[in-house]
Design a protein around this motif. Structure first.
Motif, short mmCIF file in Angstrom:
data_model
loop_
_atom_site.label_atom_id
_atom_site.label_comp_id
_atom_site.label_asym_id
_atom_site.label_seq_id
_atom_site.Cartn_x
_atom_site.Cartn_y
_atom_site.Cartn_z
N LYS A 1 -23.94 9.66 1.01
CA LYS A 1 -24.84 9.57 2.16
C LYS A 1 -24.70 8.20 2.81
O LYS A 1 -24.67 7.18 2.12
N VAL A 2 -24.63 8.17 4.13
CA VAL A 2 -24.52 6.92 4.88
C VAL A 2 -25.51 6.98 6.04
O VAL A 2 -25.61 7.98 6.75
N GLY A 3 -26.24 5.88 6.21
CA GLY A 3 -27.19 5.79 7.32
C GLY A 3 -26.97 4.54 8.14
O GLY A 3 -26.39 3.56 7.66
N LEU A 4 -27.41 4.56 9.38
CA LEU A 4 -27.42 3.39 10.26
C LEU A 4 -28.84 2.87 10.31
O LEU A 4 -29.77 3.61 10.64
N VAL A 5 -29.04 1.61 9.95
CA VAL A 5 -30.37 1.01 9.88
C VAL A 5 -30.55 0.03 11.03
O VAL A 5 -29.69 -0.81 11.29
N SER A 6 -31.66 0.13 11.73
CA SER A 6 -31.94 -0.72 12.88
C SER A 6 -32.62 -2.02 12.47
O SER A 6 -33.44 -2.04 11.55
N GLY A 7 -32.27 -3.10 13.19
CA GLY A 7 -32.95 -4.37 13.00
C GLY A 7 -34.28 -4.44 13.72
O GLY A 7 -34.93 -5.48 13.71
N GLY A 8 -34.68 -3.35 14.36
CA GLY A 8 -36.00 -3.30 15.00
C GLY A 8 -35.98 -3.28 16.50
O GLY A 8 -37.01 -3.08 17.14
N ASP A 9 -34.80 -3.49 17.12
CA ASP A 9 -34.74 -3.60 18.57
C ASP A 9 -34.01 -2.45 19.24
O ASP A 9 -33.96 -2.37 20.46
N ILE A 10 -33.40 -1.55 18.47
CA ILE A 10 -32.73 -0.41 19.07
C ILE A 10 -33.79 0.59 19.50
O ILE A 10 -34.58 1.06 18.68
N PRO A 11 -33.87 0.90 20.79
CA PRO A 11 -34.92 1.80 21.28
C PRO A 11 -34.95 3.13 20.52
O PRO A 11 -33.92 3.75 20.27
N GLY A 12 -36.15 3.51 20.11
CA GLY A 12 -36.33 4.78 19.43
C GLY A 12 -36.13 4.73 17.93
O GLY A 12 -36.40 5.71 17.23
N ILE A 13 -35.66 3.59 17.40
CA ILE A 13 -35.46 3.46 15.96
C ILE A 13 -36.29 2.28 15.46
O ILE A 13 -35.99 1.13 15.81
N PRO A 14 -37.33 2.49 14.69
CA PRO A 14 -38.18 1.39 14.22
C PRO A 14 -37.44 0.49 13.24
O PRO A 14 -36.39 0.86 12.70
N PHE A 15 -37.99 -0.69 13.02
CA PHE A 15 -37.40 -1.63 12.06
C PHE A 15 -37.27 -0.97 10.70
O PHE A 15 -38.24 -0.41 10.17
N GLY A 16 -36.06 -1.01 10.13
CA GLY A 16 -35.81 -0.39 8.84
C GLY A 16 -35.53 1.10 8.93
O GLY A 16 -35.09 1.70 7.95
N GLY A 17 -35.79 1.69 10.10
CA GLY A 17 -35.48 3.10 10.28
C GLY A 17 -34.03 3.28 10.64
O GLY A 17 -33.30 2.32 10.87
N GLY A 18 -33.57 4.55 10.67
CA GLY A 18 -32.16 4.72 10.96
C GLY A 18 -31.77 6.12 11.33
O GLY A 18 -32.61 7.00 11.54
N LEU A 19 -30.46 6.30 11.42
CA LEU A 19 -29.85 7.58 11.74
C LEU A 19 -28.85 7.94 10.66
O LEU A 19 -28.19 7.06 10.10
N GLU A 20 -28.73 9.23 10.36
CA GLU A 20 -27.73 9.66 9.38
C GLU A 20 -26.37 9.82 10.06
O GLU A 20 -26.27 10.28 11.19
N LEU A 21 -25.31 9.43 9.35
CA LEU A 21 -23.95 9.58 9.83
C LEU A 21 -23.34 10.85 9.27
O LEU A 21 -23.70 11.29 8.17
N ALA A 22 -22.41 11.43 10.01
CA ALA A 22 -21.70 12.63 9.56
C ALA A 22 -20.32 12.24 9.04
O ALA A 22 -19.66 11.36 9.59
N LYS A 23 -19.87 12.93 7.98
CA LYS A 23 -18.62 12.58 7.31
C LYS A 23 -17.50 13.51 7.77
O LYS A 23 -17.66 14.73 7.84
N SER A 24 -16.34 12.92 8.07
CA SER A 24 -15.17 13.70 8.44
C SER A 24 -14.34 14.02 7.20
O SER A 24 -14.59 13.50 6.11
N ALA A 25 -13.33 14.87 7.38
CA ALA A 25 -12.45 15.22 6.26
C ALA A 25 -11.68 14.03 5.75
O ALA A 25 -11.26 13.98 4.58
N GLU A 26 -11.49 13.03 6.60
CA GLU A 26 -10.76 11.82 6.20
C GLU A 26 -11.67 10.78 5.54
O GLU A 26 -11.22 9.69 5.20
#
Length: 380
Positions: free
Chosen positions: A57-82
């Motif tokens: 599992k890999v996530g992108l964590v925000s430093g608090g300034d990315i609109p729509g993503i609270p501090f410490g919050g994030g987005l999940e990344l999708a994995k390719s076959a490679e």
């Protein structure tokens, strides 16, 4: 003779085979294709990538300034076959933003991105979306931001600050006014010059004739380990170190004007509270005071700060030397009520306070804009 030649030939062939075998073993595997991360598209969307074929599992964590993503919050990344994990962020808008990857519970910087920004106790990967002229790198004369180490006699150890000098400072001989610019509780002395874009903002203002050339000093406001809500804000310790070590170092090391009319201070959040602490202790030394997303912490609960500084607050002679007391906070900022109460307190003691309420919350999106608005008001 024949035997010797044959033996010699045999040895040569044998050694050649050994060398070939050795070379074959030593050849490293082919390197995987280089990743581009982050990648900013023409429409402003940002794609992040990290190669982690064994991760679950890999996530992108925000430093608090990315609109729509609270501090410490994030987005999940999708994995390719490679084994490459990817996520695309809808256009966040022009500005600088901080992020980390979380790979199976472990925070890591983006290994494909060499740009970083320090905060309080850790670092973030940094990316910049162009499009805001006031903080973009433009074709104008640029100043320099230096990382300075000095010895603190108050704290008994080496300390660090960042100092901006205006374009042409190294080749000139003139003196410059000084603006002390303080960071917040979750940041460091590196933050204003990286995610805060302070050097570029000043470069652009000076080139346009909107701000006078000035020295901008960005010290480390943390005097020791800090835990939000536990040990409290380092107000008094930092104020003592600032007066004893930081300000004297700057005035002795740089071609600095030292009069009250040539000295300004501003800070965000914790730095705003520190600005009030320092300036009210030595109001004769500051003609310009700026408070971003902050105020007197605790002003809503008790009047101890007002009582401590009542003599300064009620001194009409001290107020006559003040040229600007400037506050701004976002309407969604959790410290909005603290700001308003502090402005009301200063008003009640006869201070001429200029108050601005912006959109948004407690983020660098606002603080960069506050700097752009505040700096042109100085030393004029």
């Amino acid at each position: 003779m024949v035997t010797r030649v044959a033996r010699f030939g045999y040895v040569v062939v044998a050694c050649g085979l050994c060398a070939a075998a050795s070379l074959a073993v030593a050849q490293p595997p082919a390197a995987p294709p280089r990743l581009t991360s982050p990648e900013i598209a023409a429409n402003g969307a940002v794609t992040f990538r990290i190669r982690a074929p064994s991760a679950a599992k890999v996530g992108l964590v925000s430093g608090g300034d990315i609109p729509g993503i609270p501090f410490g919050g994030g987005l999940e990344l999708a994995k390719s076959a490679e084994g490459v994990w990817t996520v695309t962020l809808a256009a966040p808008g022009p500005g600088a933003y901080r992020y980390q990857f979380n790979v199976d519970g472990v925070s890591t910087l983006d290994p494909s991105n060499r740009y970083t920004s320090e905060s309080n106790g850790n670092s973030w990967s940094l990316f910049d979306v162009p499009g805001a002229k006031f903080m973009d790198s433009q074709r104008v004369p640029h100043g320099a931001v230096a990382e300075i180490t000095y010895y603190s006699t108050v704290l008994k150890r080496d300390r660090r600050m960042h100092v901006y000098t205006p374009p042409g400072y190294e080749r000139g001989s003139g003196l410059f006014p000084v603006f002390y610019l303080l960071h917040g509780a979750m940041d460091s002395d590196d933050s204003w010059s990286t995610v805060g874009r302070a050097g570029f903002i000043l470069d652009n203002l000076i080139a346009a004739g909107d701000a006078v050339p000035m020295i901008v000093v960005m010290p480390d406001g943390h005097t020791g380990p800090f835990t939000m809500g536990a040990s409290g804000l380092p107000l008094e310790d930092f104020a003592q170190e600032f007066k004893t070590d930081i300000k004297p170092y700057v005035e002795q090391t740089y071609r600095a004007l030292t009069g009250r009319e040539d000295t300004a201070m501003a800070g965000l959040s914790m730095g705003g509270a520190q600005t009030l602490e320092i300036s009210m202790n030595d109001l004769t030394e500051y003609a310009y005071i700026g408070v971003y997303s902050s105020g007197v912490f605790g002003v809503l609960q008790d009047s101890s700060w007002q009582e401590r500084y009542r003599q300064t607050l009620d001194d009409a002679a001290l107020k006559r030397g003040l040229k600007l007391v400037w506050f701004s906070t976002g309407k969604d900022d959790f410290l909005l009520d603290t700001t308003k109460a502090t402005v009301a307190l200063l008003d009640s003691h006869g201070f001429d306070v200029e108050y601005h309420e912006s959109a948004g919350g407690h983020t660098w999106i606002n603080w960069r804009e506050y700097l752009e608005s505040f700096a042109p008001r100085l030393f004029k």
